[in-house]
Enzyme design. Structure first.
Site, short mmCIF file in Angstrom:
data_model
loop_
_atom_site.label_atom_id
_atom_site.label_comp_id
_atom_site.label_asym_id
_atom_site.label_seq_id
_atom_site.Cartn_x
_atom_site.Cartn_y
_atom_site.Cartn_z
N CYS A 183 0.84 -1.20 0.00
CA CYS A 183 0.00 0.00 0.00
C CYS A 183 0.87 1.25 0.00
O CYS A 183 1.54 1.52 -0.99
CB CYS A 183 -1.00 -0.05 1.14
N MET A 201 4.09 0.40 -1.40
CA MET A 201 4.18 0.30 -2.86
C MET A 201 4.32 1.69 -3.46
O MET A 201 5.11 1.91 -4.39
CB MET A 201 2.91 -0.40 -3.39
N GLN A 202 3.59 2.64 -2.91
CA GLN A 202 3.67 4.02 -3.43
C GLN A 202 5.10 4.55 -3.21
O GLN A 202 5.68 5.19 -4.08
CB GLN A 202 2.62 4.90 -2.72
N HIS A 223 -3.59 -5.10 0.19
CA HIS A 223 -3.08 -5.67 1.45
C HIS A 223 -3.16 -7.20 1.43
O HIS A 223 -4.13 -7.77 1.93
CB HIS A 223 -3.90 -5.14 2.64
N GLU A 225 -1.71 -9.25 3.23
CA GLU A 225 -1.63 -9.84 4.58
C GLU A 225 -2.99 -10.25 5.12
O GLU A 225 -3.08 -11.13 5.97
CB GLU A 225 -0.93 -8.87 5.56
N1 GLN Z 1 -2.11 6.73 2.62
C1 GLN Z 1 -2.12 5.97 1.42
C2 GLN Z 1 -3.43 6.13 0.68
O1 GLN Z 1 -4.43 6.44 1.25
C3 GLN Z 1 -1.84 4.51 1.68
C4 GLN Z 1 -2.88 3.86 2.57
C5 GLN Z 1 -2.39 2.57 3.17
O2 GLN Z 1 -1.19 2.32 3.19
N2 GLN Z 1 -3.29 1.75 3.70
O3 GLN Z 1 -3.45 5.89 -0.51
#
Ligand code: GLN
Length: 548
Positions: free
Chosen positions: A382, A385-386, A508, A510
């Site tokens: 999440c 990855m960003q 996710h 997991e």
């Molecule tokens: N904050 C980021 C978003 O909202 C990633 C959210 C997360 O890691 N669950 O896209």
């Protein structure tokens, strides 16, 4: 006919009621029964989605997109029970329903009260948690007997049991037998008093499960039985496990818990299969062929519950690979400032979990850069990855200003941006991209090889997305966009295809890993770490069967 088991807790909080509840489900399923599990939480938040992980641990996301209590993660990991939005209700969700009905005029001029209106709504919620065909519904009541806030729930389950056949509902109470070091004794008084609290409100437990550090003597069992009005054979010991929580169902079965439950529910005719699959799992965990160290670079590392499902999934991957996973919990903020090479020195894998807000982001990016440059397996989840995409864009694709608008709204290079329709203003509760979405995997990529299929369903919880305008430039620089949500045209997975594991997923994984069916990505990540540690690969890590 569906039977109901209500699980309450006494003496102290954090007794492991969620794990005990999940273990009860396992034992009943091993008798061929169809089981559902539900948690009723006494707090006023409508769901835990708006709570900080420091407050309440991880927010567990279900397939149907509900943001729920982390105990539901235990339920889903242990059992086959269908888990969704009806599996978790809070005081807040019950009250908001009743207040909505009141405003609509549904109560026809009556005074709306805790009894019967709130308790009726709780009883409806309990029924909604048990889908048609359920043999046994296990319902865990959050909080501790004696709390003011759990009273309406206890009152509702008391009424519930009164309104059905005696064999249709039973109460299991989990307590603690504290051990006093000075006198070397375990004490039963807190258990007696906590059962007394339940009896004051009209609930007589049928079965007591007693958490203890040392075995309970026969004399203690008899004493608890006498003072708590519970038969001797229904006083069950739950001793602290040695290596893994996955021993709990095995131990509770050895103590006769499932016999006690089926006796009270009139289900004695069901025969129990053995727990050989769980025993084999625990054996694998107890005797690993080696150890790997994985750095988890996060914002909430002080609190183990904040990344509960991730730590569990790593252990599942470890069990699949036959290695023990040692965690090195690294503060993302310190990574931004400190000597990242020293902080990560010697680890065999780096996992960057999800998160919100700007704090810690630069440290996550630095950790991923160090991991990539030193060829240490990296797994971004999440926000992770960003961060992986930003890191690659800045240092390998010639986009030094690449950023996410979550951290810098006016960035000239919005590599991660808000989706149309998503906004930072307005309600925070339940407004993210939530729950399972299909993801199409690009043939020939690492991720497609790991999953062994080309379409997967994985769970989301985020607002920001990879900006498609940057896709070509990143791909030209060597980062493969290997998974797509086709309908929305969204990039969900990035990877370096020539590495054993440098991979980030917007979802996710997991939440879908189980000890007996480890998630393929976690199994492959730990396996890559094992190779990095000089251990042979556990070839033939089987793809997860539950992915459909
Ligand atoms: N904050 C980021 C978003 O909202 C990633 C959210 C997360 O890691 N669950 O896209």
């Amino acid at each position: 006919m569906t039977r109901f088991i209500f699980v309450t807790g006494g003496v102290v909080s954090s007794l492991g009621k969620g794990i005990t509840t999940a273990a009860i489900a396992v034992l009943l399923e091993k008798r061929g029964l169809k089981v559902s599990i539900q948690k009723l939480d006494p707090y006023i938040n409508v769901d835990p989605g708006t709570m900080s992980p420091f407050e309440h641990g991880e927010v567990y996301v279900t397939e149907d997109g509900a943001e729920t209590d982390l105990d539901l993660g235990h339920y889903e990991r242990f059992s086959q029970a269908p888990i969704g939005r009806h599996s978790n209700y809070t005081t807040g969700s019950i009250y908001s329903q009743v207040i909505r009905r009141e405003r609509r005029g549904d109560y026809l001029g009556k005074t709306v009260q805790v009894i019967p209106h709130i308790t009726d709504a709780i009883k409806d919620a309990i029924r909604s948690g048990a889908p048609a065909g359920t043999d046994v519904a296990v319902v865990e009541i959050g909080g501790t007997a004696g709390d003011i806030e759990s009273l309406p729930f206890l009152e509702a389950i008391r009424q519930f049991a009164l309104e059905v056949d005696p064999r249709e509902a039973m109460f299991v109470h989990l307590t603690l037998l504290p051990h006093l070091r000075a006198s070397g004794e375990m004490k039963t008084k807190p258990t007696q008093q906590s059962v007394g609290k339940l009896r004051e409100i009209g609930i007589q437990p049928h079965v007591l499960v007693c958490r203890c550090e040392h075995p309970m003597t026969d004399e203690m069992r008899r004493k608890i039985s006498l003072f708590c009005n519970v038969r001797v054979e229904d006083v069950i010991q739950e001793i602290d496990v040695e290596t893994t929580i996955y021993e709990v169902p095995i131990d509770l079965k050895a103590q006769g818990l499932d016999d006690a439950l089926v006796r009270h529910l009139g289900l004695e005719k069901t025969t129990a299969q053995d727990l050989s699959d769980w025993e084999a799992l625990c054996e694998r965990i107890r005797h690993p062929r080696g150890e790997v160290e994985i750095a988890v670079v996060g914002k909430y590392i002080e609190l183990h519950d904040a990344y509960k499902s991730i730590y569990e999934a790593l252990d599942h991957g470890g069990a699949a690979s036959g290695v023990a996973v040692r965690l090195r919990k690294v503060s993302a903020e310190e990574c931004a400032e400190g000597d990242v090479g020293r902080m990560l020195d010697g680890v065999h894998g780096i996992l960057v979990p999800g998160g919100f807000g700007e704090r810690g982001l630069e440290g996550k990016i630095r950790a991923l850069q160090w991991g990539r440059e030193n060829e240490v397996p990296c797994f971004g989840i999440c926000l992770g990855m960003q961060a992986m995409a930003i890191e690659y864009a800045r240092h390998a694709a010639g986009i030094p200003e690449a950023h996410t608008t979550e951290a810098r709204s006016d960035t000239p290079e919005p590599l991660i941006h808000l989706l149309e329709g998503q906004s930072e203003d307005g309600d925070k509760g339940g407004t993210m991209r939530l729950g399972a979405y299909p993801c199409r995997l690009l043939p020939g990529t690492r991720v497609a090889e790991i999953y062994g299929r080309d379409l997967v369903f994985e769970r989301h919880r985020h607002r920001w997305e990879f900006n498609d305008a940057y896709r070509e430039r990143l791909e030209a620089a060597g980062l493969t966009c290997s998974g797509l949500y086709e309908e929305g045209g969204l990039v969900e997975i990035v990877e370096l295809s020539d590495r054993p594991f440098h991979l980030g997923v917007q979802y996710h994984p997991e939440f879908k890993s189980k000890p007996l069916q480890p998630h393929p990505l976690f199994a492959a990540f730990v396996d890559a770490a094992a190779q990095r540690a000089g251990l042979a690969s556990a070839a033939g890590v089987s793809p997860q069967e539950t992915h459909s």
